[in-house]
Write a protein that holds these residues in place. Structure first.
Motif: not given
Ligand code: AMP
Ligand code: GLY
Length: 416
Positions: A204-210, A212-213, A328-338, A366-375
């Motif tokens: 749930k937290r934004v940063g490594d080691g849990d 940030g917000p 800027g996510y989660p406070a204020g995500p910037r959109t429109g990036g290529v 804010g959440r743009v894409l997810c990289g998902t894989a199985t193994g």
């Protein structure tokens, strides 16, 4: 059957992929969908929180099953409006969706059903808040009472910050802090029969080691190598069935997806929250491992025939998903990036759009894409998911580097 899927995030892309490869699903329509979902479904537009408009669309596309992804349409009564047209719906009524829509209601149901959860008080003013905070030791847990898309909770040692969050929300639930690793358990139900999916964990937290917000979720993995033996059976017996029977007793049976958010404490599993829909991003990993055709399962839940559904089949191994979030996510995500790399296998689209002029893929949330894989095991799935993420570029974006790392290293311990 013809399936109409409502929503347009990562969860819905994951649902769409599994619905599309169910041989019993002959047509998949999604509204509004997203550029990833467009690869497997016909997209339509609709106001998701307008029950009459959604019911009209379901009739127009001659849907046999409507699958509602997000919580807002559920709370708005979309399932009721579609059901009133005689169309099967996977998703609870507005009355039953209050299990997610109101933290106070969820606590009332849990108390009546004897479900183990944190002690809690609902507060509406400063004096009440102060009195409730006095009853607990830090860290303080202060939750917005209404729908907040998983983002209305503050957990803090700072009493001033706890009071400020309560003031901002107006009506809050203040509760006991539950110490222990978290589990998300999804249960498909027709109101009576409960079919648990594999347990997952999200971050749930934004940063490594849990650090940030809190966010909507930055990554997930399933299954949980560290989960206590019998966890799923225990939760189905002690949490799910008592809750379903209390909802039936109230005349508002809960059908659809009951998401049980748990902490595994020294005293056993305790409910942190209920949601009335699949979790995001846990859905991406749980469904990646499901072999049973998804459309048939959801249709059985929607039509009260889950008791006759065959047992679920799962792939061996594990799945990991890592969320790529906008600057800027989660406070204020910037959109429109290529974005580049968005078409690779394993990429789930969440907040993306196509630029009308040239079809370029742009960030739109804010959440743009997810990289998902199985193994074959969690370590392999983790490496493969990060490999997918390395193939994605979005200027300024960020992601956690430690999704599933503690579980791979055997560093998750259960409190005793
Ligand atoms: P919720 O929106 O209720 O899921 O809360 C979001 C996150 O806040 C949870 O996933 C937990 O990490 C944390 N949280 C919520 N309630 C508690 C609690 N009673 N004790 C500890 N952590 C909590
Ligand atoms: N992953 C948390 C949620 O869906 O609420």
């Amino acid at each position: 059957m013809r399936v109409l899927l409502l929503g347009g995030g990562g969860r819905e892309h994951a649902l769409a992929l599994r619905l599309a490869d169910d041989p019993s699903v002959e047509a998949l329509i999604a509204a509004p969908g997203n550029p990833g979902i467009a690869g497997v479904a016909e997209l339509r537009s609709v106001d998701l929180v307008d029950p009459a408009a959604v019911a009209g669309l379901a009739v127009e596309v001659t849907a046999d099953l409507v699958v509602i992804g997000p919580e807002a349409p559920l709370v708005a009564g979309v399932a009721d409006a579609v059901r009133a047209k005689g169309i099967a719906v996977f998703g609870p009524s507005a009355a039953a969706a209050r299990l997610e829509g109101s933290k106070t209601f969820a606590k009332e149901v849990m108390t009546a059903a004897g479900v183990p959860t944190a002690r809690a008080y609902t507060c509406t003013d400063e004096a009440g808040t102060a009195a409730a905070l006095d009853l607990f030791d830090p860290p303080y847990v202060v939750k917005n009472d209404g729908l907040a898309a998983g983002k209305g909770v503050v957990v803090t040692d700072d009493r001033t910050a706890a009071e400020a969050h309560a003031r901002d929300c107006g009506r809050v639930v203040i509760e006991e802090y539950l110490a222990g690793p978290e589990v998300s358990l999804f249960v498909v139900t027709d109101g009576e029969t409960a079919v648990p999916l594999l347990p997952a964990q999200d971050f749930k937290r934004v940063g490594d080691g849990d650090s940030g917000p809190n966010t909507g979720g930055m990554g997930a993995y399933a299954p949980l190598p560290w989960a206590p033996t019998g966890l799923v059976d225990d939760v189905v017996r002690d949490v799910v069935h008592p809750t379903l029977s209390e909802m039936r007793r109230r005349g508002t049976p809960f059908s659809g997806l009951l998401y049980v958010g748990l902490a595994i404490t020294a005293d056993g599993p305790r409910v942190i929250e209920f949601n009335a829909r699949f979790g995001d991003p846990e859905t991406q990993v749980v469904l990646a491992l499901l072999e049973t055709p998804l459309g048939g399962l959801l249709h059985a839940a929607a039509t009260g025939s889950l008791a006759n559904h065959p047992p679920l089949r799962w792939r061996d191994g594990a799945a990991v998903t890592v969320v790529v979030a906008a600057e800027g996510y989660p406070a204020g995500p910037r959109t429109g990036g290529v974005i580049s790399g968005g078409e690779q296998p394993g990429v789930i689209h969440a907040g993306t759009v196509r630029r009308p002029t040239d079809g370029a893929l742009l960030s739109a949330g804010g959440r743009v894409l997810c990289g998902t894989a199985t193994g074959p095991d969690l370590a392999a799935a983790r490496d493969a998911a990060y490999q997918v993420v390395r193939g994605i570029t979005l200027p300024g974006s960020h992601h956690r580097r430690d999704i599933a790392a503690a579980a791979v290293d055997g560093r998750i311990t259960l409190p005793v």
